[in-house]
Scaffold this active site. Sequence first.
Site, PDB file in Angstrom:
ATOM      1  N   LYS A  51       1.013  -1.056  -0.039  1.00 61.53           N
ATOM      2  CA  LYS A  51       0.049  -0.179   0.109  1.00 61.53           C
ATOM      3  C   LYS A  51       0.860   1.224  -0.216  1.00 61.53           C
ATOM      4  O   LYS A  51       0.684   2.321  -0.772  1.00 61.53           O
ATOM      5  CB  LYS A  51      -0.814   0.168   1.234  1.00 61.53           C
ATOM      6  CG  LYS A  51      -2.019  -1.071   1.335  1.00 61.53           C
ATOM      7  CD  LYS A  51      -2.796  -0.918   2.606  1.00 61.53           C
ATOM      8  CE  LYS A  51      -2.200  -0.926   3.811  1.00 61.53           C
ATOM      9  NZ  LYS A  51      -1.573  -2.029   4.110  1.00 61.53           N
ATOM     10  N   ARG A  61      -9.211   1.116   9.813  1.00 63.54           N
ATOM     11  CA  ARG A  61      -8.833  -0.090  10.100  1.00 63.54           C
ATOM     12  C   ARG A  61      -9.864  -1.186  10.647  1.00 63.54           C
ATOM     13  O   ARG A  61      -9.455  -2.318  10.766  1.00 63.54           O
ATOM     14  CB  ARG A  61      -7.696  -0.195  11.271  1.00 63.54           C
ATOM     15  CG  ARG A  61      -6.315   0.560  10.598  1.00 63.54           C
ATOM     16  CD  ARG A  61      -5.274   0.709  11.828  1.00 63.54           C
ATOM     17  NE  ARG A  61      -3.952   1.371  11.436  1.00 63.54           N
ATOM     18  CZ  ARG A  61      -3.230   0.754  10.999  1.00 63.54           C
ATOM     19  NH1 ARG A  61      -2.921  -0.744  10.822  1.00 63.54           N
ATOM     20  NH2 ARG A  61      -1.895   1.290  10.738  1.00 63.54           N
ATOM     21  N   ARG A  69      11.292  -5.261   5.122  1.00 60.38           N
ATOM     22  CA  ARG A  69      10.900  -3.880   5.082  1.00 60.38           C
ATOM     23  C   ARG A  69      11.935  -2.953   5.772  1.00 60.38           C
ATOM     24  O   ARG A  69      12.242  -3.746   7.177  1.00 60.38           O
ATOM     25  CB  ARG A  69       9.544  -3.748   5.667  1.00 60.38           C
ATOM     26  CG  ARG A  69       9.082  -2.250   5.453  1.00 60.38           C
ATOM     27  CD  ARG A  69       7.386  -2.248   5.352  1.00 60.38           C
ATOM     28  NE  ARG A  69       6.867  -2.713   6.458  1.00 60.38           N
ATOM     29  CZ  ARG A  69       5.337  -3.155   6.412  1.00 60.38           C
ATOM     30  NH1 ARG A  69       4.797  -2.506   5.350  1.00 60.38           N
ATOM     31  NH2 ARG A  69       4.739  -3.671   7.175  1.00 60.38           N
ATOM     32  N   ARG A  93      12.135  -2.062  11.917  1.00 56.51           N
ATOM     33  CA  ARG A  93      11.233  -1.868  13.003  1.00 56.51           C
ATOM     34  C   ARG A  93      10.913  -3.120  13.799  1.00 56.51           C
ATOM     35  O   ARG A  93      10.625  -4.126  12.838  1.00 56.51           O
ATOM     36  CB  ARG A  93       9.550  -1.302  12.483  1.00 56.51           C
ATOM     37  CG  ARG A  93       9.939   0.204  11.877  1.00 56.51           C
ATOM     38  CD  ARG A  93       8.599   0.740  11.825  1.00 56.51           C
ATOM     39  NE  ARG A  93       7.750  -0.147  11.162  1.00 56.51           N
ATOM     40  CZ  ARG A  93       6.347   0.225  10.703  1.00 56.51           C
ATOM     41  NH1 ARG A  93       5.987   1.494  10.830  1.00 56.51           N
ATOM     42  NH2 ARG A  93       5.670  -0.863  10.041  1.00 56.51           N
ATOM     43  N   ARG A 121       0.139 -10.187  13.317  1.00 55.11           N
ATOM     44  CA  ARG A 121      -0.378  -8.777  12.796  1.00 55.11           C
ATOM     45  C   ARG A 121      -1.311  -9.402  11.537  1.00 55.11           C
ATOM     46  O   ARG A 121      -2.425  -8.575  11.340  1.00 55.11           O
ATOM     47  CB  ARG A 121       0.861  -8.072  12.121  1.00 55.11           C
ATOM     48  CG  ARG A 121       1.684  -7.263  12.939  1.00 55.11           C
ATOM     49  CD  ARG A 121       2.789  -6.834  12.536  1.00 55.11           C
ATOM     50  NE  ARG A 121       2.361  -5.514  11.545  1.00 55.11           N
ATOM     51  CZ  ARG A 121       3.296  -5.164  10.708  1.00 55.11           C
ATOM     52  NH1 ARG A 121       4.479  -5.265  10.587  1.00 55.11           N
ATOM     53  NH2 ARG A 121       2.539  -3.935   9.886  1.00 55.11           N
TER      54      ARG A 121
END
Length: 293
Positions: free
Chosen positions: A13, A88, A127, A162, A173
Site C-alpha cells: 500500500k 482499520r 521492510r 522496526r 499482525r
Amino acid sequence: MRIVLLGPPGSGKGTQSQRLIQSHGIPQISTGDLLRAAVAAQSKLGIAAKSAMDAGKLVDDSIVLGMIQERLALADVATGFILDGFPRNLSQAAALEELLKKVGQPLDVVVLMQVNNDELVRRIGGRRTCRNCGRVFNVFTSPPAPGETCPKTGAAHDLFQRPDDNESTVAERLKVYDEKTRPLAAFYDQRGLLKRIDAEGELDVVTARLEAVLSGARSRPSPRKTKRAKAKAKAKAKAPAGRAARKSAAKSARKTTRKKPAATRSSAKKTAARAKKAVHKKVVRKKAARRHR
C-alpha cells in the site's frame, strides 16, 4: 480521485501510494504522519493524542478523525487524496464515511490489494525504514535507488528494521488484520466502491493493475451521483404520467359538461314530440266524432 488502499501488512500500500502521488499529484494522508505532526506542533489534537500514547493507550478515533478533517481542509486535497492505513475497522469506516459526507468529499474507490501469506511474510521481513525521513523501503521489492540520498540529511538513507517488521510478529499482525480489517471489504463492496487487484508480481505490473482500476472508477459516476440521477429520472418519469392523468381528467370533465346540455336538449325534444303527437291524436278523434254525427 479520493482513494482508500486496503490490504494486509506487506501488500504494498505504501509503495503504491508513493507512485500515485507522483503520477496523479494528489497527497497521501497517513494517520501516523498526522499524529506525529500534531504532537510535534503541540496542537490541541496533538496534545490529546500524546496524552493517550504516554498512557500506553490507543489514540481515540475521534482524535484521528479530527486530524483527518483538518487535513482535508487544506488546498492540496482539492483534487483528491490517498488514505493508506485508515480505516482499520468497521467503526472507523462508518465514522470516516460520515466525515467525508459532511465535508462533501466522498470516496471514489476503495482498492483491496491481495497477496498470499507466504509472500507477505517475505515482504514484511524485508521492510526497512529510514531513521531520518521516515520513508519505508523493501530490500526485496523496492530498495533505495542507486545513489539515492535522504532529503533530510543529504546522505544515504539510514535504514533500520522496526520491531514489528520481523517475521516473528507477522503471524499476529495478519491475525489482527483478518479479524478487524478484512471485513471492510464487505462494507465497501455493499457501497459499490470496492475493487480488488492482485498485488503480487513485478512492481510496475502491480502499478499498471492499480491504474487500470482507478481509470475505470474515474470514468463511472460515483454511487452518490448515480443515486441522485436515478431519483431524478424516477421523478421525471412520474411527472408526465401525472400531467397526462390531469389532462385526461380535464378532458373527461369537458366531455361530461358538453354532454349534459345535449342530453337536456334531447329530452326536451322528445317531450315536445310526445306532446305534439298527443295533440294530433286529440284533433283526429274530434274530427272522427263530427263525421259520425
